[in-house]
Write an enzyme that holds these catalytic residues in place. Sequence first.
Site, PDB file in Angstrom:
ATOM      1  N   ALA A  10       0.816  -1.223   0.000  1.00  0.00           N
ATOM      2  CA  ALA A  10       0.000   0.000   0.000  1.00  0.00           C
ATOM      3  C   ALA A  10       0.847   1.268   0.000  1.00  0.00           C
ATOM      4  O   ALA A  10       0.440   2.298   0.518  1.00  0.00           O
ATOM      5  CB  ALA A  10      -0.927  -0.008   1.215  1.00  0.00           C
ATOM      6  N   GLY A  12       2.318   2.736  -2.812  1.00  0.00           N
ATOM      7  CA  GLY A  12       2.375   3.486  -4.072  1.00  0.00           C
ATOM      8  C   GLY A  12       1.564   4.771  -4.022  1.00  0.00           C
ATOM      9  O   GLY A  12       0.612   4.909  -3.258  1.00  0.00           O
ATOM     10  N   ARG A  16      -1.578   7.074 -11.729  1.00  0.00           N
ATOM     11  CA  ARG A  16      -2.620   7.032 -12.754  1.00  0.00           C
ATOM     12  C   ARG A  16      -3.994   7.481 -12.235  1.00  0.00           C
ATOM     13  O   ARG A  16      -4.909   7.737 -13.002  1.00  0.00           O
ATOM     14  CB  ARG A  16      -2.699   5.608 -13.347  1.00  0.00           C
TER      15      ARG A  16
END
Length: 457
Positions: A10, A12, A16
């Site tokens: 968890a 990141g 995007r």
Amino acid sequence: MSKRYAVVLAAGQGTRMKSKLYKVLHPVCGKPMVQHVVDQVKMLHIDEIVTIIGHGAELVKSQLGEQSSFALQAEQLGTAHAVMQAKEMLDRKDGVTIVVCGDTPLIKAETMEAIFKHHEETGAKATILTALADEPTGYGRIIRNEDGLVAKIVEHKDASDEERKINEINTGTYCFDNQALFAALSNVSNDNVQGEYYLPDVVEILKAQGEVVSAFQTAEFEETLGVNDRVALSEAERILKKRINEGHMRNGVTIIDPMNTYIGADVQIGQDTIVYPGTYLMGQTVIGADCEIGPNTEVQDCEIGNETIIRQSVAHDSQIGSNVNIGPFAHIRPKSNIHDEVKIGNFVEIKKSQFGKGSKASHLSYIGDAEVGQDVNIGCGTITVNYDGKNKFLTKIEDGTFIGCNSNLVAPVTIGRGAYVAAGSTITEDVPGEALSIARARQVNKENYVTKMNLKK
Ligand code: UD1
Ligand code: CA
């Protein structure tokens, strides 16, 4: 049974997503993705859960609190590097470690249990949860040998055109022999298009060592959806909403329009309750049987009894009893306790107040910081004047009182048991029980005023 550990990835940023909110904290059906994952992991009898945090570390930590241990990944160098951060906590331990991504919010405990079982039965050092995707773009592909065994996993960005045609994908969930995992991780390189340390590369490393790597294919691609952008987020929302709503309907709840009804994953609803369109039921809400909720109603973190009706209204963080009638257009604000058989009508706002059994505020009132007894009738337009600009004060309205329309009750003040307050009063002093209190200027009629002043044309 061997010991079980879990590592939840968890850390990141979730580039995007194009968001200031870190990816795993984006809610699906009202609950952050990483919380969905951890809630499912918790059902698996895991000895230790380690969540890898980095971007938004403090926020992820405060979201999960006691439910997990944490390891910080200060720089996000890839999923293998992320798991490495749990080395200090798990390295030498015997047992099986499940690795799950914090961005696969739809994964179910039963599927994770199945991969654990499969892993334990086959005696593999690694087992990958795979699925067949109609649209595999973006996922790692499972490359199998002629014998059907997994050879390696190739990331979409590194894959050849030929490999990109493969529609068996890596779901991002794996079981590993714990010690083999940490031994293999130190051999992972970042020699790839993204310059990252890929966790799936552990597969090839273990294979080269002659270890057994197994794949467990789930039929439920939907469950393994990885959310990398907001299109996938809405897809996850759609799938989970359907799963949740169908669960309630199978339990005996009527949902008139499931496409337009939004219910959080942890909400409980009793049998024969009807939920009308445009309704949001979120948080730790519990609703009893035979209720009618909606249309266009928002309920968050409320406990509601049986046979209660709430129409076109908002209720947060409150207790609401049985046979209560709320709305249309009422607002129940946090820390309110509405007892049985109460009526809260249109344009009534209740905040941090007790509302005793059988009492009514049917129209246009503000009741804040109040203790309202039983069988009280609060007339239209009554206001508890609870705030002097600095502090809030309590209004006590005892059992059986009748508050006339358009009264101001200036707190702190007590209206004694059974008392009457005349319409239009501004009450600044306590009213004794059984008294009638009139607190307004007397009416004066000036006879013939208009004629005398020559106002009539
Ligand atoms: C990953 C897998 C891919 C798989 C897909 C399934 C890798 C290299 N690829 O790709 O094979 O098909 O998941 O959804 O593992 N994270 C960290 N630290 C990092 C990088 C990522 O904690 O340094 C976390 C992210 O917060 C995220 C998870 O790991 O929750 C997956 O990372 P992401 O970048 O989304 O991987 P994918 O490209 O989706
Ligand atoms: Ca992902």
